[in-house]
Motif scaffolding. Sequence first.
Motif, mmCIF file in Angstrom:
data_model
loop_
_atom_site.group_PDB
_atom_site.id
_atom_site.type_symbol
_atom_site.label_atom_id
_atom_site.label_comp_id
_atom_site.label_asym_id
_atom_site.label_seq_id
_atom_site.Cartn_x
_atom_site.Cartn_y
_atom_site.Cartn_z
ATOM 1 N N PHE A 210 0.823 -1.206 0.000
ATOM 2 C CA PHE A 210 0.000 0.000 0.000
ATOM 3 C C PHE A 210 0.861 1.261 0.000
ATOM 4 O O PHE A 210 0.662 2.167 -0.826
ATOM 5 C CB PHE A 210 -0.932 0.002 1.210
ATOM 6 C CG PHE A 210 -1.725 1.267 1.369
ATOM 7 C CD1 PHE A 210 -2.783 1.545 0.525
ATOM 8 C CD2 PHE A 210 -1.400 2.190 2.354
ATOM 9 C CE1 PHE A 210 -3.515 2.715 0.658
ATOM 10 C CE2 PHE A 210 -2.124 3.360 2.490
ATOM 11 C CZ PHE A 210 -3.187 3.622 1.647
ATOM 12 N N TYR A 211 1.827 1.324 0.912
ATOM 13 C CA TYR A 211 2.623 2.551 1.013
ATOM 14 C C TYR A 211 3.604 2.697 -0.148
ATOM 15 O O TYR A 211 3.993 3.820 -0.493
ATOM 16 C CB TYR A 211 3.337 2.605 2.362
ATOM 17 C CG TYR A 211 2.375 2.944 3.477
ATOM 18 C CD1 TYR A 211 1.846 4.231 3.585
ATOM 19 C CD2 TYR A 211 1.952 1.975 4.389
ATOM 20 C CE1 TYR A 211 0.934 4.543 4.587
ATOM 21 C CE2 TYR A 211 1.046 2.280 5.381
ATOM 22 C CZ TYR A 211 0.539 3.570 5.477
ATOM 23 O OH TYR A 211 -0.378 3.887 6.449
ATOM 24 N N THR A 212 3.970 1.595 -0.770
ATOM 25 C CA THR A 212 4.760 1.690 -2.000
ATOM 26 C C THR A 212 3.938 2.345 -3.102
ATOM 27 O O THR A 212 4.420 3.213 -3.839
ATOM 28 C CB THR A 212 5.227 0.292 -2.457
ATOM 29 O OG1 THR A 212 6.057 -0.282 -1.444
ATOM 30 C CG2 THR A 212 6.035 0.390 -3.753
ATOM 31 N N GLU A 213 2.670 1.934 -3.202
ATOM 32 C CA GLU A 213 1.780 2.540 -4.191
ATOM 33 C C GLU A 213 1.509 4.011 -3.860
ATOM 34 O O GLU A 213 1.416 4.846 -4.759
ATOM 35 C CB GLU A 213 0.456 1.762 -4.256
ATOM 36 C CG GLU A 213 0.580 0.357 -4.806
ATOM 37 C CD GLU A 213 1.078 0.344 -6.253
ATOM 38 O OE1 GLU A 213 0.868 1.343 -6.960
ATOM 39 O OE2 GLU A 213 1.672 -0.674 -6.654
ATOM 40 N N MET A 214 1.379 4.307 -2.561
ATOM 41 C CA MET A 214 1.163 5.703 -2.165
ATOM 42 C C MET A 214 2.352 6.576 -2.557
ATOM 43 O O MET A 214 2.192 7.732 -2.973
ATOM 44 C CB MET A 214 0.922 5.808 -0.658
ATOM 45 C CG MET A 214 -0.388 5.195 -0.170
ATOM 46 S SD MET A 214 -1.851 5.761 -1.087
ATOM 47 C CE MET A 214 -2.042 4.418 -2.276
ATOM 48 N N TYR A 215 3.546 6.024 -2.428
ATOM 49 C CA TYR A 215 4.751 6.762 -2.825
ATOM 50 C C TYR A 215 4.688 7.099 -4.312
ATOM 51 O O TYR A 215 5.007 8.228 -4.725
ATOM 52 C CB TYR A 215 5.985 5.908 -2.515
ATOM 53 C CG TYR A 215 7.296 6.555 -2.914
ATOM 54 C CD1 TYR A 215 7.892 7.521 -2.107
ATOM 55 C CD2 TYR A 215 7.931 6.195 -4.108
ATOM 56 C CE1 TYR A 215 9.091 8.121 -2.473
ATOM 57 C CE2 TYR A 215 9.125 6.791 -4.485
ATOM 58 C CZ TYR A 215 9.701 7.753 -3.663
ATOM 59 O OH TYR A 215 10.871 8.351 -4.031
ATOM 60 N N LYS A 216 4.244 6.134 -5.110
ATOM 61 C CA LYS A 216 4.132 6.374 -6.552
ATOM 62 C C LYS A 216 3.043 7.398 -6.856
ATOM 63 O O LYS A 216 3.234 8.312 -7.673
ATOM 64 C CB LYS A 216 3.816 5.059 -7.279
ATOM 65 C CG LYS A 216 4.914 4.014 -7.199
ATOM 66 C CD LYS A 216 4.466 2.719 -7.865
ATOM 67 C CE LYS A 216 5.512 1.625 -7.729
ATOM 68 N NZ LYS A 216 5.041 0.332 -8.304
ATOM 69 N N ILE A 217 1.898 7.233 -6.214
ATOM 70 C CA ILE A 217 0.763 8.133 -6.469
ATOM 71 C C ILE A 217 1.117 9.574 -6.112
ATOM 72 O O ILE A 217 0.888 10.507 -6.895
ATOM 73 C CB ILE A 217 -0.477 7.665 -5.680
ATOM 74 C CG1 ILE A 217 -1.038 6.371 -6.287
ATOM 75 C CG2 ILE A 217 -1.547 8.749 -5.644
ATOM 76 C CD1 ILE A 217 -2.116 5.723 -5.453
ATOM 77 N N PHE A 218 1.681 9.776 -4.949
ATOM 78 C CA PHE A 218 1.996 11.140 -4.538
ATOM 79 C C PHE A 218 3.232 11.675 -5.244
ATOM 80 O O PHE A 218 3.397 12.891 -5.375
ATOM 81 C CB PHE A 218 2.136 11.208 -3.011
ATOM 82 C CG PHE A 218 0.817 11.175 -2.302
ATOM 83 C CD1 PHE A 218 0.089 12.338 -2.120
ATOM 84 C CD2 PHE A 218 0.287 9.977 -1.843
ATOM 85 C CE1 PHE A 218 -1.154 12.309 -1.487
ATOM 86 C CE2 PHE A 218 -0.949 9.936 -1.210
ATOM 87 C CZ PHE A 218 -1.674 11.110 -1.033
ATOM 88 N N GLY A 219 4.078 10.754 -5.730
ATOM 89 C CA GLY A 219 5.183 11.189 -6.576
ATOM 90 C C GLY A 219 4.656 11.757 -7.887
ATOM 91 O O GLY A 219 5.109 12.804 -8.360
ATOM 92 N N ASP A 220 3.682 11.040 -8.479
ATOM 93 C CA ASP A 220 3.053 11.540 -9.712
ATOM 94 C C ASP A 220 2.343 12.870 -9.465
ATOM 95 O O ASP A 220 2.408 13.792 -10.298
ATOM 96 C CB ASP A 220 2.039 10.519 -10.238
ATOM 97 C CG ASP A 220 2.693 9.241 -10.725
ATOM 98 O OD1 ASP A 220 3.925 9.266 -10.958
ATOM 99 O OD2 ASP A 220 1.982 8.221 -10.867
ATOM 100 N N LEU A 221 1.660 12.959 -8.330
ATOM 101 C CA LEU A 221 0.945 14.197 -8.004
ATOM 102 C C LEU A 221 1.925 15.361 -7.839
ATOM 103 O O LEU A 221 1.661 16.484 -8.299
ATOM 104 C CB LEU A 221 0.122 14.004 -6.724
ATOM 105 C CG LEU A 221 -0.688 15.212 -6.233
ATOM 106 C CD1 LEU A 221 -1.707 15.636 -7.296
ATOM 107 C CD2 LEU A 221 -1.379 14.893 -4.916
ATOM 108 N N THR A 222 3.035 15.082 -7.204
ATOM 109 C CA THR A 222 4.050 16.121 -7.008
ATOM 110 C C THR A 222 4.552 16.657 -8.341
ATOM 111 O O THR A 222 4.722 17.876 -8.522
ATOM 112 C CB THR A 222 5.231 15.568 -6.191
ATOM 113 O OG1 THR A 222 4.763 15.135 -4.913
ATOM 114 C CG2 THR A 222 6.304 16.631 -5.982
#
Length: 255
Positions: A210-222
């Motif tokens: 989950f937190y690996t995916e969150m890192y990707k999602i918020f990386g894209d958002l950034t």
Amino acid sequence: MDTRRIPFKIGQPKKQIISKTVERDFEREYGKLQQLEDQTKKLQKHMKKSTEADLAMSKSAVKISSDLLSNPLCEQDPVFLAMVTALDTAMKRMDAFNQEKVNQIQKTVTDPLKKFSSVFPSLNMAVKRREQSLQDYKRLQSRLEKYEEKEKSGPVLAKLHQVREELRPVREDFEAKNKQLLEEMPKFYNSRIDYFKPSFEALIRAQVVFYTEMYKIFGDLTEQIDEPGLTDEQREEENEAKLNELRALSIVADD
């Protein structure tokens, strides 16, 4: 020891029918299982609260981004609209992965905890049956001792024989129940490690994914919103200046 395992008031015959060592061993092993039962129930309760809080968090995040999208401000500011749209997409992705994580935890942790807890009522009932058998054993042993202390007349000898015959199956029943529990309680307690280890490994993996995916999602958002702009301190100062302007309006002035 927890009084849940002593539902009866048991009279004590003069003869020691069960050694203190055996009784201490029994109380120690059953005490460990009572503690395990309490810990399992607490873990169930906290896991439920945790997953409910996780879902509430991601649902609230989606609701916030959705509300922002419907705000007239987005219609007036294309740059802000693009930022909020990116946020809304990210929050929906987060919610989807969060739901997947919660479903996984339900299958691999919460359900096994529930199944494990379902065993304890039967175990506690077996202990109560053992206590009932011990009470019957002590009651008949006390009767036997009373007749043994009387003069050995014909009726007394007949009663002695009768009580001894009644006592034999009761004693054997208690000894069998006691032996079975003393053998199986430690096995059940020790089995907890092999039973729960896969569940907790699955819990850790679910969180990592989950937190690996969150890192990707918020990386894209950034990457989508990370443009040179004001610092947090500058935004705070700007907001305070705007608020002071609003406070200066006559409609919000103090009477």
